[in-house]
Structure formats: structure tokens, C-alpha cells
Design a protein around this motif. Structure first.
Motif, PDB file in Angstrom:
ATOM      1  N   VAL A 194       0.872  -1.184   0.000  1.00 24.14           N
ATOM      2  CA  VAL A 194       0.000   0.000   0.000  1.00 24.14           C
ATOM      3  C   VAL A 194       0.907   1.231   0.000  1.00 24.14           C
ATOM      4  N   ASP A 195       1.431   1.558  -1.175  1.00 23.88           N
ATOM      5  CA  ASP A 195       2.375   2.673  -1.282  1.00 23.88           C
ATOM      6  C   ASP A 195       1.743   3.917  -1.891  1.00 23.88           C
ATOM      7  N   ASP A 196       0.433   3.901  -2.084  1.00 22.59           N
ATOM      8  CA  ASP A 196      -0.299   5.045  -2.617  1.00 22.59           C
ATOM      9  C   ASP A 196      -1.365   5.440  -1.608  1.00 22.59           C
ATOM     10  N   ILE A 197      -1.445   6.717  -1.285  1.00 18.54           N
ATOM     11  CA  ILE A 197      -2.361   7.153  -0.230  1.00 18.54           C
ATOM     12  C   ILE A 197      -3.823   6.968  -0.635  1.00 18.54           C
ATOM     13  N   GLU A 198      -4.126   7.020  -1.930  1.00 17.98           N
ATOM     14  CA  GLU A 198      -5.503   6.774  -2.361  1.00 17.98           C
ATOM     15  C   GLU A 198      -5.892   5.314  -2.148  1.00 17.98           C
TER      16      GLU A 198
END
Length: 306
Positions: free
Chosen positions: A209-213
Motif C-alpha cells: 500500500v504505497d499510494d495514499i488513495e
């Protein structure tokens, strides 16, 4: 074919240049007012005098991350800042000055292990980026004073066309969340290492989960599916080198706000040292990143291999 292509070529807005008083931050033109500390209402009036500007709006997790990143990278982490959100008219119903819904929950509002802002009831009805909690959003008394951020109105734009990405079709046991095929294994609880094995048995691995969205989308999914009382393993660890958090593919885990949660006395995760070397999304942490003991029995959160 011509009709089909016309459906794919959807319009998208591209932002123009900012006025001299404003600076580009992500997709917004912003002015950080650091020479005055004003009340919430006074700050809004000050912004309005700047060619009809307003206090900065926060509409998405990407926008919020860009704002916090800019504060830290531009030596603006000196005090708290008013933003355009309040529940003055109806307690608990947070809106912007234009009447739009103000974003709630993770990854916007400060969250500890047992509580999440806003918590001021009727005494704290205005939103600010609170410096003691690493610029997460916090409710605050509107008649108190803060620095503030103005957003330019009527930014020049132009329209281009683009072909949107295809919607993923996920196999059995997986569901599309945030553009990824994820599997929330809520039927078993295992250690971190065993969780990786379970994911690999299903053609995947623990989720990255490396994207805040994506973090936002996972939170919304857990709420919609009534899974907010479950705890999940993610695919990251600092077991090899203490303090160096890496995903299972070797890439670096994003640190700080808005990914990692808070602990007592306004400290931020990770805080477990050598005893907590694996990454988890915990119910009693409002599903921000938290370090945990890898031997704990949590649910695997798997991502289909791409």
C-alpha cells in the motif's frame, strides 16, 4: 467504432499557472500566510481579499498528502494552519465554506490507538492542520488563532482528452479496491510469515500500500463491508535493518503523515523498536500504518501478483 472512441476520450482539467502571490502545490495554487495568526473567520476574510481566494480546501487523500509534504519540504512546519472545514451549523457534519462535504476518517484526521479526531464536540468546530500531531487534521476552537493557507480562486485551465485505464477484473477470492485486486482473508488469523504463505497459495503476496488513495480506498471498503473490527497484515517489515521499512518487493515504505498513525503524547508510529518489525492495519489504530510483533495472529491482506 467512432462512437465507442468518443466514450473513451473523456475530458480532463489541466491546471494553469498560479498568480504571483500563490505557489503550485499538487493541483492547487496556495499561499501560506505565516505573518499573521488570525481566528478562523478572520483568516477566511483575509483570503477572500486576495482576489477572492478562500481557505484551502481538502478534497482527496492525494491533495492532503501533497499539502503535508510541501509543508515539511518548504520549512513551513512552524505552527498549525487553518483549512476550509467546519461543523458550526450542525455538530458532527463537517463541510467547507462552499457547502461541500469535508473528508472524514483515515487518512485525514489524527488517530491514536483508541480514538480519532474530531473530538471537541461543541467547543471545537473548525479544522486545522495541527503541528503537534504531525499536521494531521484536528478540530479546534474557531475563536482561537492560527496561521492559515489560502487557495487561489478561478485558476486558468485548459481541456485535453485522455483514454481512461481499464477497470480490473479480479479472479475468485479477490475484489477490486483502489485499482488493485485484493483479498481480505477475514476467516483466518495467522502470523506475518504464515500470512505471506497464505497469499502465495492464492497467486499473490501480502499487499503493498504505497499510494495514499489505496489506503483511503481500503478504509472505505472495510467500512462498507463491516470489517472494521478486524486487523490485517501488510507486506512490509524492518526485520532486516531496524528502522528501514521495506515492502516485500524491496521498495521503501512511505513514512510519516498521512500513512502512519499516532501514539500517546503525540508521538508517531513506528514506535515498537526491535520488538515490532512488521506492518499492520489495526482496528484499534483506525487502519493507519502501525508496527506490530510478527508473531501476532492477524488476517492476511493479499494482493494479486501483477
Amino acid at each position: 467504432m467512432k462512437c465507442f472512441l468518443s466514450l473513451l476520450l473523456l475530458p480532463v482539467v489541466v491546471w494553469g499557472y498560479c498568480d504571483p502571490e500563490f505557489t503550485r502545490v499538487g493541483e492547487q495554487c496556495l499561499s501560506f500566510v505565516t505573518q499573521y495568526q488570525l481566528t478562523f473567520e478572520e483568516a477566511g476574510e483575509y483570503c477572500n481579499e486576495m482576489r477572492g481566494a478562500s481557505l484551502v480546501t481538502i478534497d482527496s487523500a492525494t491533495q492532503f498528502k501533497a499539502l503535508v509534504d510541501y509543508i515539511y519540504s518548504s520549512e513551513l512546519a512552524i505552527a498549525s494552519y487553518w483549512v476550509d472545514g467546519n461543523d458550526k451549523d450542525s455538530e458532527g457534519v463537517w463541510i467547507s465554506s462552499s457547502g461541500k462535504k469535508f473528508p472524514m476518517g483515515t487518512p485525514f484526521w489524527a488517530a491514536y490507538r483508541t480514538s480519532q479526531e474530531p473530538n471537541g464536540i461543541r467547543k471545537e468546530n473548525c479544522a486545522h492542520l495541527f503541528i503537534p500531531v504531525n499536521f494531521y487534521i484536528n478540530d479546534f476552537a474557531c475563536n482561537r488563532t492560527n496561521l492559515f493557507i489560502c487557495e487561489q480562486a478561478d485558476v486558468p485551465t485548459r481541456i485535453i482528452q485522455y483514454e481512461p485505464p481499464e477497470v480490473k477484473s479480479c479472479p475468485m477470492h479477490y475484489v477490486e479496491v483502489g485499482g488493485k485486486c485484493l483479498s481480505f482473508m477475514a476467516y483466518e488469523e495467522v502470523s506475518w510469515e504464515s500470512a505471506r504463505l497464505r497469499c502465495r497459495e492464492n497467486e499473490g503476496d501480502l499487499a503493498i500500500v504505497d499510494d495514499i488513495e489505496l489506503l483511503r480506498a481500503i478504509n472505505l471498503y472495510l467500512q462498507a463491508e463491516e470489517l472494521t473490527d478486524h486487523d490485517f497484515w501488510l507486506g512490509a517489515s524492518d526485520a532486516q535493518t531496524e528502522g528501514q521499512w521495506l515492502w516485500t518487493d524491496g521498495s521503501s515504505v512511505p513514512m510519516g503523515t498521512p500513512f502512519w498513525g499516532l501514539v500517546a503524547q503525540y508521538n508517531q508510529e513506528p514506535d515498537g523498536g526491535v520488538d515490532e518489525n512488521h506492518l499492520a492495519l489495526l482496528s484499534k489504530g483506525y487502519f493507519y500504518f502501525r508496527d506490530a510483533d510478527g508473531s501476532l495472529p492477524l488476517h492476511p491482506l493479499c494482493q494479486l501478483a501483477e
